[in-house]
Design a protein around this motif. Structure first.
Motif, short mmCIF file in Angstrom:
data_model
loop_
_atom_site.label_atom_id
_atom_site.label_comp_id
_atom_site.label_asym_id
_atom_site.label_seq_id
_atom_site.Cartn_x
_atom_site.Cartn_y
_atom_site.Cartn_z
N ASN A 99 19.97 4.05 1.32
CA ASN A 99 21.37 3.94 1.74
C ASN A 99 22.31 3.92 0.55
N ASN A 100 21.89 3.28 -0.53
CA ASN A 100 22.72 3.27 -1.74
C ASN A 100 22.88 4.67 -2.31
N ARG A 101 21.77 5.42 -2.31
CA ARG A 101 21.83 6.79 -2.83
C ARG A 101 22.72 7.67 -1.94
N LEU A 102 22.59 7.52 -0.63
CA LEU A 102 23.41 8.31 0.29
C LEU A 102 24.88 7.94 0.16
N SER A 103 25.17 6.67 -0.03
CA SER A 103 26.56 6.23 -0.22
C SER A 103 27.15 6.87 -1.47
N GLU A 104 26.34 6.93 -2.53
CA GLU A 104 26.80 7.55 -3.77
C GLU A 104 27.05 9.05 -3.57
N SER A 105 26.19 9.70 -2.76
CA SER A 105 26.35 11.14 -2.53
C SER A 105 27.63 11.47 -1.78
N ARG A 106 28.13 10.51 -1.00
CA ARG A 106 29.34 10.76 -0.21
C ARG A 106 30.59 10.75 -1.07
N ILE A 107 30.57 10.05 -2.18
CA ILE A 107 31.68 10.08 -3.15
C ILE A 107 31.07 10.17 -4.55
N PRO A 108 30.50 11.34 -4.87
CA PRO A 108 29.71 11.46 -6.10
C PRO A 108 30.48 11.18 -7.38
N MET A 109 31.79 11.38 -7.37
CA MET A 109 32.58 11.13 -8.58
C MET A 109 33.39 9.84 -8.49
N GLY A 110 33.11 9.04 -7.47
CA GLY A 110 33.71 7.72 -7.39
C GLY A 110 34.97 7.65 -6.55
N ALA A 111 35.33 6.42 -6.18
CA ALA A 111 36.47 6.17 -5.29
C ALA A 111 37.79 6.59 -5.91
N GLU A 112 37.94 6.44 -7.23
CA GLU A 112 39.21 6.79 -7.88
C GLU A 112 39.49 8.29 -7.75
N THR A 113 38.46 9.09 -7.90
CA THR A 113 38.63 10.54 -7.75
C THR A 113 39.06 10.88 -6.33
N LEU A 114 38.46 10.22 -5.34
CA LEU A 114 38.83 10.46 -3.95
C LEU A 114 40.29 10.07 -3.71
N GLU A 115 40.72 8.97 -4.28
CA GLU A 115 42.11 8.53 -4.13
C GLU A 115 43.07 9.55 -4.75
N ALA A 116 42.69 10.13 -5.88
CA ALA A 116 43.53 11.14 -6.52
C ALA A 116 43.66 12.39 -5.65
N ILE A 117 42.57 12.77 -4.98
CA ILE A 117 42.61 13.92 -4.07
C ILE A 117 43.60 13.66 -2.94
N HIS A 118 43.52 12.47 -2.38
CA HIS A 118 44.42 12.12 -1.28
C HIS A 118 45.86 12.03 -1.76
N ALA A 119 46.07 11.52 -2.98
CA ALA A 119 47.42 11.41 -3.52
C ALA A 119 48.07 12.78 -3.69
N ALA A 120 47.24 13.81 -3.93
CA ALA A 120 47.75 15.18 -4.07
C ALA A 120 47.96 15.86 -2.72
N GLY A 121 47.67 15.14 -1.63
CA GLY A 121 47.86 15.69 -0.30
C GLY A 121 46.74 16.57 0.18
N ASN A 122 45.56 16.45 -0.45
CA ASN A 122 44.43 17.29 -0.09
C ASN A 122 43.30 16.48 0.54
N LEU A 123 42.34 17.20 1.10
CA LEU A 123 41.13 16.59 1.63
C LEU A 123 40.00 16.80 0.64
N SER A 124 39.03 15.92 0.64
CA SER A 124 37.84 16.13 -0.18
C SER A 124 36.96 17.19 0.46
N ALA A 125 35.97 17.66 -0.29
CA ALA A 125 35.05 18.68 0.24
C ALA A 125 34.38 18.21 1.52
N ARG A 126 33.97 16.95 1.54
CA ARG A 126 33.30 16.41 2.73
C ARG A 126 34.28 16.23 3.88
N GLU A 127 35.49 15.78 3.58
CA GLU A 127 36.49 15.57 4.63
C GLU A 127 36.89 16.89 5.28
#
Length: 510
Positions: free
Chosen positions: A15-43
């Motif tokens: 489960n830890n490995r799968l959780s990491e795969s869902r945000i492979p570059m970390g939560a901060e990177t995901l937040e930056a994607i959202h701040a730019a008005g975009n969706l992540s690859a998974r989203e």
């Protein structure tokens, strides 16, 4: 601390490995994607598929490269999310490229994931949707990345005509990564995304100026332009609704009112609008969209490549809930005349319809080909011949409606009986002739031709009845009866069977 000697510990580690795969570059990177008005690859995948239906494959894939110290930087997924799920309950395979991992470059494991998901789609006979956002090969992994691209291009080619391929360009896609999306049956590009082979610093221009959405829409490379990631994935769902699972399946039908009784019994007030749509003056134009929208099921026409070659209209629609492909001349652009770009646009669409068992309906109003030196120099003869080739080769049901002009080569190329139309109809306003009256007068009477002779010739040749007498159209019909004739024709052509000559393929003038 996880105890890997116990089953509970091993499950926790998974489960830890799968959780990491869902945000492979970390939560901060995901937040930056959202701040730019975009969706992540998974989203993007989750937004496109039915809720909760996504089943991921190769989530824990990582690269195996040890060059340049890269053995210490091995994020899960390796830059692409792959798997399968459903769209409106129908199975599809899907992949979404992730530009946050190694700047969106493709490595060996990445390529393996893409070829595997293509193989899965081919084996199971389901459509594949690609969400493209990649800057090309991962230089650190060397020549193996080019072999990966070759395998991907081979799979895309193998899938062509077997399963629908929907491409959605959602980010900067450049270099060799930019070629596969263009082989999609329908390509969508998001405003702000780019698609180009040359790097901007080499091309000496901003990517948007030679690879932006507007550029590809005008060139016909992209069929649809979306304003956002969310709109792009919504358009992909809309397109998929018109297409079957594969080349041996029927496209899904939607609920619709089914008529009964004679054609005359089903002519409505809406249909009667067609009786006055053709102007009395030949020089006046009208919008062919009005004809299309009146004949097909209400509010179902879904236009493709609207910004390219505006003299030709292409798109999907429903008639009695049955998907059909529409090809039409547009009198508002070039008076409906054909040119190289319009011929290629129509040919490509006809081949897509034929590959996936979608009947083709053509609405004809064209005075012929654009007669300019520029068109001839652009390769008109070679490029326009694709239209006649595609139509003659197609084995799906083919119906033609001539609304006004079908002059000279336009009559031949735009769904004539002898080119392969199963059923052809003409309105009483149709003008089916070898040439315009002015040119006929010149050919018959020479330079001494008078206006009176030209008028007489117009009355003699510019009508549908010579064609009707010779069986070159099956009926001359009242415009208001058009939908009824198409309904009956489509019902009959469900039973169409064509025995094809044994050959590998035709040699269309690509």
């Amino acid at each position: 601390m996880t105890d890997l000697k116990t089953t509970a510990g091993k499950i926790e580690d998974l489960n830890n490995r799968l959780s990491e795969s869902r945000i492979p570059m970390g939560a901060e990177t995901l937040e930056a994607i959202h701040a730019a008005g975009n969706l992540s690859a998974r989203e993007r995948i989750e937004k496109l598929l039915d809720e909760g239906s996504f089943v991921e494959t190769d989530a824990l894939a990582r690269h195996r490269s040890t060059d340049f110290g890269r053995e210490h930087d091995r994020p899960y997924t390796d830059g692409v999310v792959t798997g399968y799920g459903t769209v409106d309950g129908r199975k599809v395979c899907i992949f979404s490229q992730d530009p946050t991992v190694f700047d969106g470059t493709l490595g060996e494991a990445y390529a393996e994931k893409l070829t595997k998901v293509y193989d899965l789609a081919l084996k199971t006979g389901v459509p594949i949707i690609g969400l493209y956002d990649s800057t090309g090969p991962r230089v650190q992994e060397g020549i193996v990345t080019l072999a990966g691209y070759a395998r991907i291009m081979a799979r895309v080619t193998q899938a062509s005509g077997l399963i629908p391929q929907i491409g959605v360009v959602v980010g900067n896609t450049e270099g060799i990564a930019a070629f596969a999306p263009t082989l999609s049956d329908v390509l969508i590009i998001t405003q702000g995304a780019t698609l180009h082979q040359a790097a901007p610093h080499i091309a000496g221009a901003e990517a948007e100026t030679f690879g932006g959405a507007a550029v590809h829409a005008a060139a016909g490379t992209a069929h649809l332009v979306a304003q956002s990631d969310a709109e792009a994935v919504a358009l992909a769902r809309d397109v998929l609704a018109f297409l079957p699972a594969n080349n041996r399946a029927e496209a899904p039908r939607v609920a619709a009112e089914i008529s009964s009784g004679s054609i005359a019994d089903n002519v409505s007030d809406r249909d009667h609008k067609l009786d006055t749509i053709i102007p009395d003056t030949a020089a006046e134009a009208y919008d062919m969209h009005d004809v299309i929208n009146t004949v097909v099921d209400e509010d179902t026409f879904f236009e493709l490549a609207a910004d390219a070659a505006e003299n030709i209209i292409t798109g999907f629609a429903y008639i009695e809930g049955r998907p059909v492909g529409i090809v039409a001349n547009q009198p508002l652009a070039l008076a409906g005349a054909l040119d190289s770009a319009g011929s290629e646009k129509a040919a490509r669409f006809i081949r897509a319809c034929d590959a996936f068992n979608t009947p083709v309906i053509e609405f004809v109003d064209s005075p012929g080909f654009v007669p300019t030196p520029e068109e001839e120099k652009s390769g008109l003869l070679r490029r326009a011949s694709k239209l006649s080739f595609a139509y003659a080769e197609a084995t799906v049901g083919k119906l033609t409606v001539i609304t006004r002009k079908a002059i000279g080569p336009a009559y031949v190329f735009m769904g004539s009986k002898d080119l392969g139309a199963d059923l052809a109809y003409a309105w009483p306003t149709a003008e089916i002739a070898v040439t315009q009256a002015s040119q006929a007068a010149l050919a018959i009477y020479g330079e001494e031709a008078t206006p009176e002779q030209e008028t007489e010739l117009a009355e003699q040749i510019l009508h549908p009845y010579a064609a009707a007498e010779r069986g070159l159209v099956d009926n001359v019909i009242e415009p208001s009866a058009t939908r009824g004739y198409l309904v009956e024709g489509l019902r009959l052509l469900e039973r169409k069977i064509v025995a094809q000559a044994p050959k590998k393929h035709g040699n269309i003038t690509l």
